[in-house]
Design a protein around this motif. Structure first.
Motif, PDB file in Angstrom:
ATOM      1  N   ASN A  99      -8.085   2.342  -5.329  1.00  0.00           N
ATOM      2  CA  ASN A  99      -8.060   1.051  -4.638  1.00  0.00           C
ATOM      3  C   ASN A  99      -8.230  -0.106  -5.614  1.00  0.00           C
ATOM      4  N   GLU A 123      -3.868   5.003   0.606  1.00  0.00           N
ATOM      5  CA  GLU A 123      -4.154   4.571  -0.768  1.00  0.00           C
ATOM      6  C   GLU A 123      -2.860   4.452  -1.564  1.00  0.00           C
ATOM      7  N   ARG A 126      -1.042   1.248  -0.746  1.00  0.00           N
ATOM      8  CA  ARG A 126      -1.657   0.068  -1.357  1.00  0.00           C
ATOM      9  C   ARG A 126      -1.148  -0.140  -2.781  1.00  0.00           C
TER      10      ARG A 126
END
Length: 245
Positions: A99, A123, A126
């Motif tokens: 992250n 994740e 992202r």
């Protein structure tokens, strides 16, 4: 997970605030309590003891339970940037470290080549952005692996793995009962443990995913899917090794 995968010694570097809890839970490991900042993050003062510990390590896993405070983000950046201890050391990146990288994608170029990234689907999104279907997701995964020469494992149903050549591998062991808190942490522990034993990161990723899923399948035989926990995956890992070997 790392111990059950055959690691000789595990060293855990954790925030001092949770150090006693972790040390009591995993008594076989050695522990490094890291000083926390006022906001509960892991700051620059933690770099020195971690780098010193890395001199005696053969693999590093970073991210599980790490947090994303601004000081912790800075810690991850400092650890990756110009760190001679990581020059030839395989790195496994998971959870909050992923992250943090997602917030500063330039850090990807500082991740050592042949490292293993283990995001779940959210994740991964992202880091690479939105995608419409699994085909688009896999294409983005291949691009990321080949661009930065890293191995990527996207966790989930039929876990998808790619290597620096852009080859794609699908794991077929495992079951829905493994969708429980801590399961992914066990997987990264297994992979890091296998690397520490001398397996190439790519081989450790493939074997780790298979053994992790097989452990879940063996646990299901006696527990069912509804009652499975991450600890059950650890407890049945020895049987997975016996079955494979």
């Amino acid at each position: 997970g790392a111990y059950r995968a055959g690691t000789g010694l595990v060293t855990l570097a954790t925030a001092r605030g949770v150090y006693t809890i972790v040390a009591a839970k995993i008594i076989e490991a050695t522990h490094i309590p890291l000083e926390e900042t006022e906001t509960g993050g892991i700051g620059s003062q933690a770099i020195a003891p971690v780098r010193e510990a890395l001199k005696n390590c053969t693999a590093l896993l970073i991210g599980c339970g790490l947090g994303q405070e601004p000081e912790t983000q800075h810690f991850v950046r400092e650890l990756l940037l110009e760190n001679p201890a990581l020059a030839d050391m395989p790195l496994v990146v998971d959870a909050d470290a992923l992250n943090i990288i997602a917030q500063d994608k330039e850090l990807l170029k500082d991740v050592p080549k042949d490292s293993v990234l283990t995001p779940h689907v959210k994740e991964f999104s992202r880091i690479v952005g939105k995608f419409d279907n699994i085909n688009d997701r896999t294409a983005l995964q291949v691009d990321l692996s080949t661009k930065y020469k890293i191995n990527i494992l996207v966790k989930g149903h039929e876990t998808c793995m790619t290597d620096s050549n852009g080859d794609i591998f699908i794991n077929t062991t495992g079951n829905p009962g493994m969708a429980t808190g801590g399961s992914g942490d066990v997987l990264t522990g297994i992979i890091t443990g296998l690397i520490s034993r001398g397996l190439r990161p790519f081989d450790a990723m493939i074997a780790g995913a298979y053994l992790h899923g097989l452990s879940g399948d063996i646990a299901r035989e006696s527990l069912g899917e509804e009652s499975m926990t991450a600890q059950d995956l650890v407890d049945h890992l020895g049987q997975s090794f016996l079955k494979v070997i």
